[in-house]
Design a protein around this motif. Structure first.
Motif, PDB file in Angstrom:
ATOM      1  N   GLY A 370       0.674  -0.854  -0.075  1.00 13.38           N
ATOM      2  CA  GLY A 370       0.000   0.296   0.006  1.00 13.38           C
ATOM      3  C   GLY A 370       1.186   1.102  -0.013  1.00 13.38           C
ATOM      4  N   LEU A 371       1.709   1.237   0.682  1.00 11.29           N
ATOM      5  CA  LEU A 371       2.795   3.076   1.363  1.00 11.29           C
ATOM      6  C   LEU A 371       3.089   2.389  -0.286  1.00 11.29           C
ATOM      7  CD1 LEU A 371       4.244   4.704   2.117  1.00 11.29           C
ATOM      8  CD2 LEU A 371       6.163   3.298   3.241  1.00 11.29           C
ATOM      9  N   PHE A 372       4.186   1.732  -0.894  1.00 11.86           N
ATOM     10  CA  PHE A 372       4.563   1.979  -2.008  1.00 11.86           C
ATOM     11  C   PHE A 372       3.486   2.454  -3.553  1.00 11.86           C
ATOM     12  CE2 PHE A 372       6.497   0.587  -6.651  1.00 11.86           C
ATOM     13  CZ  PHE A 372       7.255   1.289  -6.767  1.00 11.86           C
ATOM     14  N   TYR A 420      -1.118   7.769   4.610  1.00 11.11           N
ATOM     15  CA  TYR A 420       0.204   6.982   5.803  1.00 11.11           C
ATOM     16  C   TYR A 420       2.394   6.910   4.523  1.00 11.11           C
ATOM     17  CZ  TYR A 420      -2.552   4.738   9.350  1.00 11.11           C
ATOM     18  OH  TYR A 420      -3.348   5.055  10.975  1.00 11.11           O
ATOM     19  N   ALA A 421       2.097   7.871   4.744  1.00  8.79           N
ATOM     20  CA  ALA A 421       3.500   8.090   3.880  1.00  8.79           C
ATOM     21  C   ALA A 421       4.958   7.828   4.755  1.00  8.79           C
ATOM     22  CB  ALA A 421       3.425   9.647   2.972  1.00  8.79           C
ATOM     23  N   ALA A 422       5.761   6.877   4.430  1.00  8.21           N
ATOM     24  CA  ALA A 422       6.939   7.081   5.338  1.00  8.21           C
ATOM     25  C   ALA A 422       7.883   6.683   4.323  1.00  8.21           C
ATOM     26  CB  ALA A 422       6.918   5.604   5.942  1.00  8.21           C
ATOM     27  N   CYS A 450      17.249   3.109  -1.136  1.00 10.53           N
ATOM     28  CA  CYS A 450      16.413   2.818  -1.102  1.00 10.53           C
ATOM     29  C   CYS A 450      14.892   3.540  -1.955  1.00 10.53           C
ATOM     30  CB  CYS A 450      15.660   2.752   0.097  1.00 10.53           C
ATOM     31  SG  CYS A 450      13.481   1.996   0.259  1.00 10.53           S
ATOM     32  N   PRO A 451      13.877   2.555  -2.967  1.00 10.08           N
ATOM     33  CA  PRO A 451      13.454   3.567  -3.570  1.00 10.08           C
ATOM     34  C   PRO A 451      12.633   4.616  -2.663  1.00 10.08           C
ATOM     35  CG  PRO A 451      13.601   1.239  -4.272  1.00 10.08           C
ATOM     36  CD  PRO A 451      14.298   1.328  -3.865  1.00 10.08           C
ATOM     37  N   PHE A 452      11.598   3.970  -1.575  1.00 14.85           N
ATOM     38  CA  PHE A 452      10.765   4.111  -0.499  1.00 14.85           C
ATOM     39  C   PHE A 452      11.247   5.632   0.049  1.00 14.85           C
ATOM     40  CE2 PHE A 452       9.517   0.219  -0.777  1.00 14.85           C
ATOM     41  CZ  PHE A 452       7.893   0.195  -0.920  1.00 14.85           C
ATOM     42  N   ASN A 453      12.738   6.157   0.009  1.00 15.00           N
ATOM     43  CA  ASN A 453      12.942   7.619   0.077  1.00 15.00           C
ATOM     44  C   ASN A 453      12.866   8.383  -0.625  1.00 15.00           C
ATOM     45  OD1 ASN A 453      14.001   5.974   2.574  1.00 15.00           O
ATOM     46  ND2 ASN A 453      15.972   5.365   1.524  1.00 15.00           N
ATOM     47  N   LEU A 454      13.290   8.008  -1.490  1.00 16.93           N
ATOM     48  CA  LEU A 454      13.051   8.476  -3.062  1.00 16.93           C
ATOM     49  C   LEU A 454      11.738   9.406  -2.935  1.00 16.93           C
ATOM     50  CD1 LEU A 454      15.437   7.382  -5.456  1.00 16.93           C
ATOM     51  CD2 LEU A 454      16.013   9.147  -4.214  1.00 16.93           C
TER      52      LEU A 454
END
Length: 508
Positions: A370-372, A420-422, A450-454
């Motif tokens: 979900g976050l992605f 819920y962004a992180a 990490c792609p989540f960081n970007l």
């Protein structure tokens, strides 16, 4: 005058409202395995098999109890393969002029029954602890419909974990004692699996033949399909997993897909268990000193708090709820959700587990897949259809608010006060996924970032006008504004490059 009594695949409860209103001496129960229900999204084969086998077992229970049951199998040559079509066929067969039904949990079926040429009485589904009318009364005049306040009302109504007018333990919520990272444990109890009987074996062969292209592995199949199986699963959870449930409810381990979760939601959602009996079993474990209060309260909150709350939201907002897209996200669902190779270990683990088990727990759904989807700007309707298809416990009344509202903020804040962004730091803290990942969760930019960081910062900047005044998000924007200008440019540039590779169908 003979009436038809419609029983759907998620209404497998002997005292469901439609059965209570009917007369077994003259009325006919209609149950139907129809292709339309298996294909309006491509449901996971284990989900289809669970529902069909549970329906067949339930139909036999009804026959033994004295009911006449007109049951349409998936391979019946006379099957019309739609629920309205089967009702009309059975009405002609038995000379019935009226249908009794329990109100479905999906607006598409509610509408289909409303549009039937036969009169259909849809009784309220009182297996839930909060009726539609009660939820609407609670919501009336409130600026924000926050689950915590609803949950407290449900505690008072049910008396669960209450000491008079006060919560047991002196507080309503023990979240601060929960949600710890977990460690691998060879001795952690494993949930029971149920060997397929002859009925289930027949269903497995049928599903294998009828739905060969659907995402997900059908075998091995170990879900319970009867009331007795569901009760055994409940007893096992209360005795063996509940004591650790609170501590581990948000943790993720690559080699332990279930941890101390109950795996009871499929049985609750198709009617083999009731919410009160599940909560009372947990409460009894606490009273007997066999499970700590933080675990029992956290579990009960998921049932009488969150489960009842999201259903209330879904029914209150009507059939258009799942169509909302407040953030304007429109990226197509990447193939990695259907098992295409990805270098992101967290997504790879979550999707592979989903493929194999038709199951992932709530944090894997919310804070990985979900976050992605949220920070990559994937269409909430595409994600909604995916979640509805791949999870064994997914029915629209529960899945849509969790996806459209909680996970994707597509309802504009009806369900949650902020998205819920992180970044990747949350996944790293709560799992062991990052240690084996090609990307480095500590890298904020660069080829191994990490792609989540970007994507986290890219998401915040895309929606700055909407969120920068949100008190719960203002600090994030202050942090961004204090960053070195070169780092900010690099972050956004690398995020754009990642999204371009995603759109091109390249491995990411």
């Amino acid at each position: 005058m003979r009436r038809l009594v419609l029983i759907l695949g998620d209404q497998l409860t002997p005292d469901v409202a439609a059965l209570r209103a009917a007369n077994p001496a003259q009325d006919v129960v209609v149950m139907a395995e129809v292709r339309a229900e298996g294909t309006y999204v491509p449901h996971h084969p284990q989900k289809i098999a669970l529902i069909l086998s549970a329906m067949r077992h339930f139909a036999e229970d009804l026959r033994r109890a004295g009911w006449t049951v007109a049951y349409s199998r998936l391979d019946d040559p006379d099957n019309t393969h739609s629920m309205p079509g089967e009702l009309l066929r059975r009405a002609a067969e038995f000379g019935a002029t009226e249908v009794l039904a329990t109100r479905p949990g999906e607006w598409r079926l509610i509408t289909a029954l409303d549009e039937m040429p036969l009169p259909v009485t849809q009784a309220a589904d009182d297996r839930f602890l909060c009726s539609d009318a009660e939820f609407a009364d609670w919501a009336e005049g409130r600026k924000q419909l926050r689950m915590e306040w609803f949950y407290r009302e449900m505690r008072r109504k049910t008396g669960l974990l209450m000491d008079g007018d006060q919560p047991v333990g002196g507080q309503w919520n023990f979240d601060h004692d929960n949600r710890k990272p977990a460690q691998p444990d060879l001795f952690r109890p494993r949930p029971p699996r149920f060997a397929p009987d002859a009925t289930t074996a027949e269903v497995l062969d049928l599903v294998e033949a009828q739905y060969p292209q659907h995402f997900g592995r059908l075998r091995p199949f170990g879900w319970g399909v009867t009331r007795a199986d569901a009760l055994a699963a409940l007893d096992w959870f209360a005795a063996h997993a509940l004591p650790r449930f609170g501590d581990e409810q948000d943790a993720m381990l690559a080699d332990d897909p279930t941890l101390s979760h109950s795996l009871l939601s499929p049985y609750l959602n198709i009617g083999l268990l009731s919410p009160m009996e599940v909560c009372q079993a947990a409460e009894a474990a606490y009273a007997a000193g066999k499970a700590p209060l933080n675990a029992v309260e956290g579990f009960i909150r998921q049932i009488i708090g969150w489960r009842e709350y999201v259903r209330g939201i879904y029914m209150l907002h009507g059939p258009g709820y799942a169509d909302q897209n407040a953030l304007g996200a429109d990226r197509a669902l990447p193939d990695l959700y259907w098992g295409a190779k990805t270098d992101m270990a967290c997504l790879s683990h979550a999707v592979a587990q989903t493929r194999d088990l038709a199951y992932a727990h709530h944090i894997q759904r919310l804070m990985v897949t979900g976050l992605f989807g949220l920070i990559a700007g994937i269409s909430p309707q595409a994600l909604h259809a995916w979640y509805l298809a791949v999870y064994i416990d997914a029915f629209e009344w529960v899945e849509a608010p969790n996806t459209i509202g909680m996970s994707q903020f597509a309802d504009g804040g009806v369900l949650g006060s902020k998205p819920y962004a992180a970044s990747g730091a949350y996944i790293d803290r709560m799992s062991d996924y990052c240690g084996g990942c090609r990307y480095k969760v500590k890298d904020k930019t660069g080829p191994d970032a990490c792609p989540f960081n970007l994507l986290y910062w890219h998401f915040l900047l895309r929606h700055r006008d909407r969120f920068q005044s949100n008190p719960r998000m203002a600090q994030m924007y202050r942090t961004w504004d204090k960053m070195d200008e070169a780092r900010r440019r690099t972050t956004l540039s690398e995020a754009e490059a990642f999204l371009h590779r995603l759109d091109m169908g390249k491995r990411v």
